[in-house]
Design a protein around this motif. Structure first.
Motif, PDB file in Angstrom:
ATOM      1  N   PRO A  18       0.740  -1.114  -0.060  1.00  0.00           N
ATOM      2  CA  PRO A  18      -0.225   0.087  -0.034  1.00  0.00           C
ATOM      3  C   PRO A  18       0.857   1.452   0.007  1.00  0.00           C
ATOM      4  O   PRO A  18       0.151   2.320  -0.392  1.00  0.00           O
ATOM      5  CB  PRO A  18      -0.959   0.047   1.344  1.00  0.00           C
ATOM      6  N   ASP A  19       2.101   1.196   0.460  1.00  0.00           N
ATOM      7  CA  ASP A  19       2.923   2.500   0.441  1.00  0.00           C
ATOM      8  C   ASP A  19       4.044   2.637  -0.640  1.00  0.00           C
ATOM      9  O   ASP A  19       4.781   3.360  -0.786  1.00  0.00           O
ATOM     10  CB  ASP A  19       3.627   2.435   1.663  1.00  0.00           C
ATOM     11  N   ILE A  20       3.920   1.723  -1.894  1.00  0.00           N
ATOM     12  CA  ILE A  20       4.727   1.737  -2.615  1.00  0.00           C
ATOM     13  C   ILE A  20       4.934   3.090  -3.432  1.00  0.00           C
ATOM     14  O   ILE A  20       5.966   3.698  -3.808  1.00  0.00           O
ATOM     15  CB  ILE A  20       4.724   0.532  -3.753  1.00  0.00           C
ATOM     16  N   TRP A  21       3.664   3.643  -4.051  1.00  0.00           N
ATOM     17  CA  TRP A  21       3.755   4.813  -4.541  1.00  0.00           C
ATOM     18  C   TRP A  21       4.248   6.181  -3.611  1.00  0.00           C
ATOM     19  O   TRP A  21       4.773   7.033  -4.221  1.00  0.00           O
ATOM     20  CB  TRP A  21       2.431   5.352  -4.916  1.00  0.00           C
ATOM     21  N   ARG A  22       3.840   5.931  -2.456  1.00  0.00           N
ATOM     22  CA  ARG A  22       4.500   7.232  -1.283  1.00  0.00           C
ATOM     23  C   ARG A  22       5.619   6.986  -1.385  1.00  0.00           C
ATOM     24  O   ARG A  22       6.494   7.894  -1.474  1.00  0.00           O
ATOM     25  CB  ARG A  22       3.910   6.912  -0.159  1.00  0.00           C
ATOM     26  N   GLN A  23       6.437   5.892  -1.416  1.00  0.00           N
ATOM     27  CA  GLN A  23       7.847   5.820  -1.473  1.00  0.00           C
ATOM     28  C   GLN A  23       8.440   6.463  -2.678  1.00  0.00           C
ATOM     29  O   GLN A  23       9.543   6.782  -2.664  1.00  0.00           O
ATOM     30  CB  GLN A  23       8.350   4.146  -1.389  1.00  0.00           C
ATOM     31  N   ALA A  33      -1.146   9.484  -3.264  1.00  0.00           N
ATOM     32  CA  ALA A  33      -0.223   8.660  -3.459  1.00  0.00           C
ATOM     33  C   ALA A  33      -0.853   7.316  -3.316  1.00  0.00           C
ATOM     34  O   ALA A  33      -0.431   6.126  -3.604  1.00  0.00           O
ATOM     35  CB  ALA A  33       0.893   8.824  -2.781  1.00  0.00           C
ATOM     36  N   ARG A  34      -1.700   7.350  -2.250  1.00  0.00           N
ATOM     37  CA  ARG A  34      -2.448   5.978  -1.603  1.00  0.00           C
ATOM     38  C   ARG A  34      -3.798   5.986  -2.295  1.00  0.00           C
ATOM     39  O   ARG A  34      -4.455   4.904  -1.977  1.00  0.00           O
ATOM     40  CB  ARG A  34      -2.369   6.118  -0.240  1.00  0.00           C
ATOM     41  N   GLY A  35      -4.254   6.701  -3.319  1.00  0.00           N
ATOM     42  CA  GLY A  35      -5.499   6.570  -3.947  1.00  0.00           C
ATOM     43  C   GLY A  35      -5.500   5.776  -5.179  1.00  0.00           C
ATOM     44  O   GLY A  35      -4.683   5.328  -5.709  1.00  0.00           O
ATOM     45  N   GLY A  36      -6.634   5.247  -5.769  1.00  0.00           N
ATOM     46  CA  GLY A  36      -6.912   4.786  -6.810  1.00  0.00           C
ATOM     47  C   GLY A  36      -7.273   3.176  -6.506  1.00  0.00           C
ATOM     48  O   GLY A  36      -7.337   2.847  -5.621  1.00  0.00           O
ATOM     49  N   PRO A  37      -7.599   2.589  -7.520  1.00  0.00           N
ATOM     50  CA  PRO A  37      -8.004   1.061  -7.436  1.00  0.00           C
ATOM     51  C   PRO A  37      -7.030   0.057  -6.994  1.00  0.00           C
ATOM     52  O   PRO A  37      -5.949   0.337  -7.146  1.00  0.00           O
ATOM     53  CB  PRO A  37      -8.652   0.759  -8.882  1.00  0.00           C
ATOM     54  N   ARG A  38      -7.144  -0.809  -6.203  1.00  0.00           N
ATOM     55  CA  ARG A  38      -6.320  -1.732  -5.534  1.00  0.00           C
ATOM     56  C   ARG A  38      -6.380  -3.163  -6.045  1.00  0.00           C
ATOM     57  O   ARG A  38      -7.491  -3.618  -6.251  1.00  0.00           O
ATOM     58  CB  ARG A  38      -6.239  -1.905  -4.086  1.00  0.00           C
ATOM     59  N   TYR A  39      -5.342  -3.763  -6.556  1.00  0.00           N
ATOM     60  CA  TYR A  39      -5.106  -4.984  -7.408  1.00  0.00           C
ATOM     61  C   TYR A  39      -4.216  -5.785  -6.623  1.00  0.00           C
ATOM     62  O   TYR A  39      -3.298  -5.344  -6.055  1.00  0.00           O
ATOM     63  CB  TYR A  39      -4.632  -5.198  -8.709  1.00  0.00           C
ATOM     64  N   GLU A  40      -4.539  -7.102  -6.240  1.00  0.00           N
ATOM     65  CA  GLU A  40      -3.591  -7.888  -5.622  1.00  0.00           C
ATOM     66  C   GLU A  40      -2.405  -8.412  -6.016  1.00  0.00           C
ATOM     67  O   GLU A  40      -1.154  -8.383  -5.625  1.00  0.00           O
ATOM     68  CB  GLU A  40      -4.428  -9.396  -4.937  1.00  0.00           C
ATOM     69  N   VAL A  74       3.957   1.753 -21.906  1.00  0.00           N
ATOM     70  CA  VAL A  74       5.214   2.419 -22.140  1.00  0.00           C
ATOM     71  C   VAL A  74       5.999   2.992 -20.555  1.00  0.00           C
ATOM     72  O   VAL A  74       5.049   2.890 -19.533  1.00  0.00           O
ATOM     73  CB  VAL A  74       5.144   3.698 -22.925  1.00  0.00           C
ATOM     74  N   VAL A  75       7.016   3.221 -20.313  1.00  0.00           N
ATOM     75  CA  VAL A  75       7.676   3.539 -19.152  1.00  0.00           C
ATOM     76  C   VAL A  75       7.222   5.040 -19.196  1.00  0.00           C
ATOM     77  O   VAL A  75       7.682   5.888 -19.965  1.00  0.00           O
ATOM     78  CB  VAL A  75       8.946   3.562 -19.311  1.00  0.00           C
ATOM     79  N   ALA A  76       6.356   5.404 -18.101  1.00  0.00           N
ATOM     80  CA  ALA A  76       5.751   6.919 -18.020  1.00  0.00           C
ATOM     81  C   ALA A  76       6.746   7.646 -17.379  1.00  0.00           C
ATOM     82  O   ALA A  76       6.835   8.872 -17.780  1.00  0.00           O
ATOM     83  CB  ALA A  76       4.684   6.835 -16.918  1.00  0.00           C
ATOM     84  N   CYS A  77       7.670   7.260 -16.701  1.00  0.00           N
ATOM     85  CA  CYS A  77       8.801   7.909 -15.994  1.00  0.00           C
ATOM     86  C   CYS A  77      10.129   7.138 -15.723  1.00  0.00           C
ATOM     87  O   CYS A  77       9.717   6.215 -15.014  1.00  0.00           O
ATOM     88  CB  CYS A  77       8.346   8.888 -14.836  1.00  0.00           C
ATOM     89  N   ALA A  78      11.260   7.326 -16.490  1.00  0.00           N
ATOM     90  CA  ALA A  78      12.191   6.248 -16.384  1.00  0.00           C
ATOM     91  C   ALA A  78      12.982   6.981 -15.092  1.00  0.00           C
ATOM     92  O   ALA A  78      14.295   7.002 -15.225  1.00  0.00           O
ATOM     93  CB  ALA A  78      13.395   6.629 -17.449  1.00  0.00           C
ATOM     94  N   ARG A  79      12.597   6.586 -13.938  1.00  0.00           N
ATOM     95  CA  ARG A  79      13.141   6.781 -12.590  1.00  0.00           C
ATOM     96  C   ARG A  79      12.658   5.620 -11.548  1.00  0.00           C
ATOM     97  O   ARG A  79      11.823   5.737 -11.018  1.00  0.00           O
ATOM     98  CB  ARG A  79      12.864   7.856 -11.890  1.00  0.00           C
ATOM     99  N   PRO A  80      13.286   4.549 -11.744  1.00  0.00           N
ATOM    100  CA  PRO A  80      13.102   3.157 -10.968  1.00  0.00           C
ATOM    101  C   PRO A  80      13.258   3.505  -9.562  1.00  0.00           C
ATOM    102  O   PRO A  80      14.061   4.357  -8.870  1.00  0.00           O
ATOM    103  CB  PRO A  80      14.159   2.410 -11.538  1.00  0.00           C
ATOM    104  N   LEU A  81      12.567   2.603  -8.717  1.00  0.00           N
ATOM    105  CA  LEU A  81      12.797   2.542  -7.300  1.00  0.00           C
ATOM    106  C   LEU A  81      13.405   1.334  -6.825  1.00  0.00           C
ATOM    107  O   LEU A  81      12.597   0.194  -7.332  1.00  0.00           O
ATOM    108  CB  LEU A  81      11.244   2.848  -6.617  1.00  0.00           C
ATOM    109  N   ALA A  82      14.228   1.158  -6.155  1.00  0.00           N
ATOM    110  CA  ALA A  82      14.979   0.082  -5.652  1.00  0.00           C
ATOM    111  C   ALA A  82      13.713  -0.683  -4.768  1.00  0.00           C
ATOM    112  O   ALA A  82      13.379  -0.134  -3.591  1.00  0.00           O
ATOM    113  CB  ALA A  82      16.089   0.103  -4.838  1.00  0.00           C
ATOM    114  N   GLY A  83      13.009  -1.938  -5.161  1.00  0.00           N
ATOM    115  CA  GLY A  83      12.226  -2.277  -4.345  1.00  0.00           C
ATOM    116  C   GLY A  83      12.708  -3.048  -3.143  1.00  0.00           C
ATOM    117  O   GLY A  83      13.653  -3.315  -3.048  1.00  0.00           O
TER     118      GLY A  83
END
Length: 298
Positions: A202-207, A219-226, A259-268
């Motif tokens: 749930p916090d991945i977009w916030r991060q 950042a925490r809004g929108g539909p959720r998928y498992e 497509v990649v919307a923004c080429a800035r990866p986040l280390a998972g």
């Protein structure tokens, strides 16, 4: 010494009766009479010295001992069925491997690469079932697990050893129809687009927005998928932007569905691991598969 095991037909009858909690429905499934199933259950209870069912107004129900025994017997019968099917299909010479795997990784990364393994080892069969959480190898019929988790989660998985396969870096992806002229945009622009959330993270977009130093109230809004596969489908159909490992959406990116919307990866926070039991040395066949997997990931 003779094994203290009830006759197989008795166990098959018990398994069916336990699943249905009905002698009548078990009899229908097995093409037997209700009285024949009842006799088999009675013989099993006498053999065990334990009551497996109790009578109710509507038929029968499992006792606590019956429910515990049924869980174990069902797993053993399923394993025997798998072994029998392997033998019937003449796959016994090479053997088989049973894997538990997180579903999207299995579908989108592993299975497309299995023809390469089959070309090297044509007599080996790889069985795959989905599991998303740790389990006890002693209670399961798996040789290994392909697991996505944090280092702490893997370290806390009792009775196992783990080999790191891949790091999971995530990047925003979406349908090109969501972007101006289908081109990548800034993190601030991403914050204004509909976001697709993964319910287990749930916090991945916030991060991701914090890492870009962007204010994103939604950042925490929108539909959720498992599952990642659900996120990929939603993003490809223009429902929003999803944070995805590019290795799991390679086909969609190649086709232009994503497509990649923004080429800035986040280390998972999570990585992919090959997990095995630490109670015994791996079989030669599992070592062959492990070496093949590690070679792919290096």
């Amino acid at each position: 010494m003779r094994r203290k095991i009830p006759p197989l037909q008795t166990l098959v009858c018990f398994d069916a009766a336990a699943r249905h909690e009905s002698y009548t429905r078990a009899a229908q499934e097995l093409s037997l009479t209700q009285s024949a199933v009842s006799r088999q259950i009675g013989a099993l209870e006498a053999f065990l010295g334990v009551a497996l069912f109790r009578r109710t107004r509507h038929g029968v129900a499992l006792t606590a001992s019956g429910a515990a025994y049924a869980r174990q017997i069902t797993k053993r019968l399923e394993a025997m069925e798998r072994d029998t099917l392997d033998a019937m299909s003449h796959q016994g010479e090479g053997g088989s491997i049973s894997l538990a795997a997180v579903p999207t990784f299995a579908t989108r990364w592993l299975i497309p690469r299995l023809p390469g393994f089959a070309a090297l080892h044509p007599d080996v069969t790889v069985h795959i079932e989905t599991r998303t959480r740790p389990f006890l190898f002693a209670d399961a019929e798996f040789d290994a697990a392909l697991y996505a988790g944090t280092p702490a989660q893997v370290a806390n998985w009792a009775g196992t050893r783990a080999q790191l396969l891949l790091h999971e870096d995530v990047v925003p992806v979406c349908s090109p129809t969501l972007l101006p002229r289908g081109k990548a945009v800034t993190p601030a622009a991403i914050a204004k687009l509909p976001l697709l959330q993964q319910s287990t993270r749930p916090d991945i977009w916030r991060q991701w927005f914090d890492a870009q130093e962007v204010d994103a109230p939604n950042a925490r809004g929108g539909p959720r998928y498992e599952l990642f596969s659900m996120l990929a489908a939603g993003a490809a159909h223009g429902l929003g932007v999803a944070l995805m490992p590019t290795m799991l959406v390679a086909d969609e990116l190649a086709r232009g569905d994503l497509v990649v919307a923004c080429a800035r990866p986040l280390a998972g926070e999570r990585n992919y691991y090959l997990v095995t039991s630490d109670r015994a040395d791996p079989s030669p066949l599992l070592e062959v598969f492990s070496d093949w997997m590690l070679a792919l990931c290096t």
